[in-house]
Scaffold this motif. Structure first.
Motif, PDB file in Angstrom:
ATOM      1  N   GLU A 397       0.555   2.067 -11.420  1.00 48.91           N
ATOM      2  CA  GLU A 397      -0.129   1.218 -10.095  1.00 48.91           C
ATOM      3  C   GLU A 397       0.375   2.050  -9.001  1.00 48.91           C
ATOM      4  O   GLU A 397       1.545   2.296  -8.557  1.00 48.91           O
ATOM      5  N   LEU A 398      -0.754   2.459  -8.087  1.00 47.50           N
ATOM      6  CA  LEU A 398      -0.482   2.939  -6.651  1.00 47.50           C
ATOM      7  C   LEU A 398      -1.182   2.320  -5.696  1.00 47.50           C
ATOM      8  O   LEU A 398      -2.235   1.904  -5.951  1.00 47.50           O
ATOM      9  N   TYR A 399      -0.567   2.182  -4.557  1.00 46.47           N
ATOM     10  CA  TYR A 399      -1.563   1.452  -3.483  1.00 46.47           C
ATOM     11  C   TYR A 399      -1.400   2.189  -2.062  1.00 46.47           C
ATOM     12  O   TYR A 399      -0.245   3.152  -2.122  1.00 46.47           O
ATOM     13  N   TYR A 400      -2.225   2.235  -1.430  1.00 44.77           N
ATOM     14  CA  TYR A 400      -1.993   2.976   0.004  1.00 44.77           C
ATOM     15  C   TYR A 400      -2.837   2.378   1.194  1.00 44.77           C
ATOM     16  O   TYR A 400      -3.586   1.304   0.662  1.00 44.77           O
ATOM     17  N   THR A 401      -2.370   2.847   2.164  1.00 44.00           N
ATOM     18  CA  THR A 401      -2.959   2.300   3.406  1.00 44.00           C
ATOM     19  C   THR A 401      -3.829   3.188   4.042  1.00 44.00           C
ATOM     20  O   THR A 401      -3.789   4.391   3.687  1.00 44.00           O
ATOM     21  N   ILE A 402      -4.874   2.863   4.975  1.00 43.99           N
ATOM     22  CA  ILE A 402      -5.564   4.093   5.389  1.00 43.99           C
ATOM     23  C   ILE A 402      -4.923   4.036   7.194  1.00 43.99           C
ATOM     24  O   ILE A 402      -5.693   5.053   7.735  1.00 43.99           O
ATOM     25  N   ARG A 408       3.144   0.740   8.410  1.00 41.68           N
ATOM     26  CA  ARG A 408       4.416   0.336   9.058  1.00 41.68           C
ATOM     27  C   ARG A 408       4.451  -1.179   8.955  1.00 41.68           C
ATOM     28  O   ARG A 408       5.928  -1.721   8.897  1.00 41.68           O
ATOM     29  N   GLN A 409       3.590  -2.085   8.985  1.00 43.82           N
ATOM     30  CA  GLN A 409       3.819  -3.231   8.692  1.00 43.82           C
ATOM     31  C   GLN A 409       4.438  -3.838   7.467  1.00 43.82           C
ATOM     32  O   GLN A 409       5.052  -4.903   7.277  1.00 43.82           O
ATOM     33  N   ILE A 410       3.775  -3.240   6.285  1.00 39.37           N
ATOM     34  CA  ILE A 410       4.381  -3.312   5.124  1.00 39.37           C
ATOM     35  C   ILE A 410       5.445  -2.464   4.243  1.00 39.37           C
ATOM     36  O   ILE A 410       5.910  -2.888   3.398  1.00 39.37           O
ATOM     37  N   MET A 411       5.563  -1.451   4.992  1.00 40.92           N
ATOM     38  CA  MET A 411       6.848  -0.450   4.687  1.00 40.92           C
ATOM     39  C   MET A 411       8.042  -1.282   4.072  1.00 40.92           C
ATOM     40  O   MET A 411       8.417  -0.809   3.212  1.00 40.92           O
ATOM     41  N   HIS A 412       8.773  -1.967   4.832  1.00 45.66           N
ATOM     42  CA  HIS A 412       9.835  -2.469   4.556  1.00 45.66           C
ATOM     43  C   HIS A 412       9.933  -3.596   3.233  1.00 45.66           C
ATOM     44  O   HIS A 412      10.753  -3.306   2.289  1.00 45.66           O
ATOM     45  N   VAL A 413       8.804  -4.239   3.230  1.00 46.92           N
ATOM     46  CA  VAL A 413       8.838  -5.054   2.035  1.00 46.92           C
ATOM     47  C   VAL A 413       8.467  -4.436   0.951  1.00 46.92           C
ATOM     48  O   VAL A 413       8.874  -4.643  -0.314  1.00 46.92           O
ATOM     49  N   ALA A 414       7.595  -3.450   1.020  1.00 43.87           N
ATOM     50  CA  ALA A 414       7.276  -2.514  -0.309  1.00 43.87           C
ATOM     51  C   ALA A 414       8.059  -1.753  -0.699  1.00 43.87           C
ATOM     52  O   ALA A 414       8.794  -1.759  -1.966  1.00 43.87           O
ATOM     53  N   SER A 415       9.146  -1.181   0.318  1.00 46.37           N
ATOM     54  CA  SER A 415      10.304  -0.366  -0.205  1.00 46.37           C
ATOM     55  C   SER A 415      11.427  -1.330  -0.893  1.00 46.37           C
ATOM     56  O   SER A 415      11.874  -0.934  -2.083  1.00 46.37           O
ATOM     57  N   VAL A 421       3.726   2.552  -2.244  1.00 44.33           N
ATOM     58  CA  VAL A 421       2.684   2.574  -1.308  1.00 44.33           C
ATOM     59  C   VAL A 421       2.541   3.784  -0.499  1.00 44.33           C
ATOM     60  O   VAL A 421       3.823   4.289  -0.241  1.00 44.33           O
ATOM     61  N   ILE A 422       1.686   4.485  -0.561  1.00 46.96           N
ATOM     62  CA  ILE A 422       1.630   5.771   0.082  1.00 46.96           C
ATOM     63  C   ILE A 422       0.664   5.528   1.607  1.00 46.96           C
ATOM     64  O   ILE A 422      -0.075   4.745   1.741  1.00 46.96           O
ATOM     65  N   ASN A 423       1.330   6.163   2.382  1.00 46.35           N
ATOM     66  CA  ASN A 423       0.834   5.998   3.855  1.00 46.35           C
ATOM     67  C   ASN A 423      -0.453   6.960   4.082  1.00 46.35           C
ATOM     68  O   ASN A 423      -0.104   8.367   3.936  1.00 46.35           O
ATOM     69  N   ARG A 447      -6.443   0.601  -2.298  1.00 48.12           N
ATOM     70  CA  ARG A 447      -6.021   0.204  -0.912  1.00 48.12           C
ATOM     71  C   ARG A 447      -5.119  -1.032  -0.859  1.00 48.12           C
ATOM     72  O   ARG A 447      -5.990  -2.160  -1.380  1.00 48.12           O
ATOM     73  N   LEU A 448      -4.177  -1.030   0.019  1.00 46.22           N
ATOM     74  CA  LEU A 448      -3.430  -2.494   0.153  1.00 46.22           C
ATOM     75  C   LEU A 448      -3.576  -2.648   1.797  1.00 46.22           C
ATOM     76  O   LEU A 448      -3.240  -1.931   2.561  1.00 46.22           O
ATOM     77  N   LEU A 449      -4.065  -3.753   1.851  1.00 49.46           N
ATOM     78  CA  LEU A 449      -4.085  -4.487   3.383  1.00 49.46           C
ATOM     79  C   LEU A 449      -2.975  -5.196   3.633  1.00 49.46           C
ATOM     80  O   LEU A 449      -2.279  -5.732   2.707  1.00 49.46           O
TER      81      LEU A 449
END
Length: 612
Positions: A397-402, A408-415, A421-423, A447-449
């Motif tokens: 499973e891979l997610y990405y933002t556009i 930046r909003q979800i980076m800390h939680v995702a990590s 999650v890919i930027n 895509r992850l919102l």
């Protein structure tokens, strides 16, 4: 007299005015007089070789004297000029000697076409002296031309060898163009690829400016086996180090070259700069339109005999032929990169890592190329900067933002939760990532919102919801004026106290509010009406992390005044962590909140600084 009689007149040409136009508008520098002389010499030799195929051409350039007393002489052993040729071609402005039956030949082996090149010599000399003898027969001749438009022809008693010799004496202010070091450098620039030897004599020394063409120039298939020689060739002509190279050729084979891969990353907006030669004479050392824009990771050396030069012969016409050649050179570059993927993938990987942006630009245009090289493309992710292939191999499973803000909003939680999650917020990235599901239909790539990140949050227990219900309502009420709701959750990392998320619609509303603050009264009114239409239905969300020690203490204190102040400050802090600009109301909260907490801190101590 017949009143309808017509009287014809001939245009009068001010030659000094023409020379002014040449020096100030047509040519980029007066040094081009050397190129024009070289061009005429090479064309004369070419004409002689068409007459005698075994003819061995050569050009000799000599500087005699120094400073304002210097004279430059250029001699060729080409076909020479008859007296008729002189009257037709040297005295007719705009006439070209590259004609057959009085018409300009469309496809010729000559470089020059416009018949104005010799005038450029008047930019550096008050007189042009030309000695010549034609291989077609006739006497040796001396021609002298002046910038006032007059010229003279004299038959010489001595018999010269076939060819032409031009003498230019330095005019005041032009000493720069007769300096031996400058002349040698400019001759090398213009003539380094010319097929005939160019000899330069000055200050008692004589040297050959150019070298014979290497075999691989005539057969680019040999270039791969002459790697060191090709790299050295590029460094000499480009004047900088290069990392690698890729041979280029048009479909006709009439435009060829070498694309040199630069050893440093190039900015997307960097100016393109390539060296282009027309029939091996330098036309431009800073051509920008010879290869596609996406090929900004290379500097090219191109030689052609099919493109049409402008009158200054410093650029090419932007016409259908140039467009076709540019497309074909781009296809040649693309094809060679794809060949590397099969034959030398490590070499291609090195190129991609250094010039990822350019590779992505090409991959966006070409699906086949994207399929070929996508695994080596680097992306920023919650796992760090990784190759796309590594991320695909390690995750089903891979997610990405556009956008970068979403990431930046979800980076800390995702990590913290090992969520891959890919930027996709950088140029080209989102478009490439959107195509991955078609290449990997068996994987979940979505895509992850920011609002979707809550799926990894842990809900409170029923007891906790009852315990914190009233306090959560108080915090929620405090942020109503910012159209933001408060939700109390548990999530990793525990060091992150809050996370601000918003949908695209609430992001649009936020932008409207920011625009309203800096707009004119009339526009502000319009924007205000638009924002009121959004107001009742669009809210952002502030997630507060009960696993965070500060949040837990705030909600456990039971002090509603402190809770409201803390929630407002956590809201502003979350905005700044997400790189959102603060509006006026939010700046006011920040400033007042800092003062309030300073006051609370001081109130916690009695006089003398001791705790009461």
């Amino acid at each position: 007299m017949n009143r309808h009689a017509q009287e014809d007149f001939r245009f009068q040409v001010d030659l000094s005015g023409m020379i002014h136009i040449l020096s100030n508008h047509l040519y980029s520098s007066s040094k081009v007089f050397l190129r024009e002389l070289l061009q005429n010499a090479v064309d004369a030799i070419t004409a002689m070789r068409e007459r005698e195929a075994s003819h061995q051409g050569r050009v000799r350039v000599e500087i005699i004297g120094t400073g304002s007393g210097a004279t430059l002489a250029m001699e060729d052993n080409g076909i020479g000029l008859t007296e008729e040729d002189i009257h037709e071609f040297l005295a007719m402005i705009g006439q070209s000697s590259k004609r057959k039956d009085g018409k300009l030949v469309g496809e010729t082996s000559f470089i020059g076409r416009f018949g104005i090149g010799l005038l450029s010599c008047f930019m550096v000399s008050e007189e042009i002296v030309l000695l010549t003898r034609s291989a077609k027969g006739g006497p040796s001749l001396e021609w002298r031309g002046k910038p006032d438009g007059t010229y003279s022809i004299r038959k010489l008693e001595s018999e010269l060898s076939c060819g032409t010799k031009v003498y230019l004496r330095c005019k005041p202010g032009s000493e720069l163009y007769f300096d031996p070091a400058n002349v040698e450098a400019w001759l090398s620039d213009y003539g380094s690829l010319l097929p005939y030897p160019i000899l330069f004599e000055a200050e008692g020394s004589c040297k050959t400016i150019n070298m014979p063409h290497p075999d691989w120039m005539n057969n680019l298939a040999l270039a791969r086996g002459s790697r060191e020689e090709v790299l050295k060739f590029g460094e000499q002509l480009l004047g900088e180090s290069v990392r690698d190279f890729i041979p280029l050729t048009s479909s006709s084979g009439r435009t060829c070259g070498i694309a040199y891969i630069l050893p440093y990353a190039v900015n997307l907006s960097a100016k393109r700069s390539h060296r282009v030669y027309l029939k091996y004479m330098l036309v431009s050392e800073s051509a920008e339109n010879i290869v596609p824009d996406w090929a900004f990771f290379v500097k090219c050396i191109i030689w052609t005999d099919e493109l049409q030069p402008t009158a200054s012969r410093e650029h090419f016409y932007e016409n259908e032929k140039l467009e076709t050649v540019r497309s074909e050179l781009g296809e040649s570059l693309r094809r060679e990169l794809m060949t590397l993927a099969d034959l030398d993938p490590e070499r291609l990987k090195g190129i991609i890592q250094l010039h990822a942006l350019s590779m992505k630009a090409l991959a966006v245009e070409d699906e086949a190329f994207f399929r070929m090289i996508h695994r080596w493309l680097p992306f920023e992710s919650s796992y760090g900067r990784r190759d796309l292939g590594e991320l695909l191999d390690e995750n089903d499973e891979l997610y990405y933002t556009i956008t970068l803000d979403e990431y930046r909003q979800i980076m800390h939680v995702a990590s913290a939760q090992s969520l891959p999650v890919i930027n996709g917020g950088y140029v080209y990235d989102a478009g490439l990532l959107a195509g991955l599901p078609y290449l990997y239909p068996h994987k979940k790539i979505e895509r992850l919102l920011p609002e979707d990140v809550s799926f990894s949050f842990i809900d409170l227990t029923a007891e906790e919801r009852r315990q914190y219900y009233e306090l959560t309502r108080d915090g929620d009420a405090a942020l109503q004026r910012f159209r933001c709701r408060v939700q109390l959750k548990r999530f990793k990392p525990s060091t992150l106290p809050s996370l601000f998320t918003l949908s695209k619609e609430s992001s649009d509303l936020r932008n409207l509010v920011a625009a309203e603050e800096v707009s004119t009264t009339e526009l502000s009114s319009i924007l205000g009406s638009l924002s009121s239409a959004y107001e009742d239905q669009l809210y952002s969300t502030l997630y507060l992390n009960l696993d965070n020690e500060v949040v837990a203490r705030v909600f456990g204190s039971g002090n509603r005044a402190i809770l409201v102040a803390a929630v407002e400050m956590l809201y502003v802090n979350a905005l700044m962590m997400g790189h959102y600009p603060l509006n006026r109301k939010e700046m006011k909260v920040l400033n007042e909140g800092i003062l309030r907490f300073i006051d609370l801190g001081l109130s916690a101590y009695g006089k003398g600084g001791e705790t009461p």
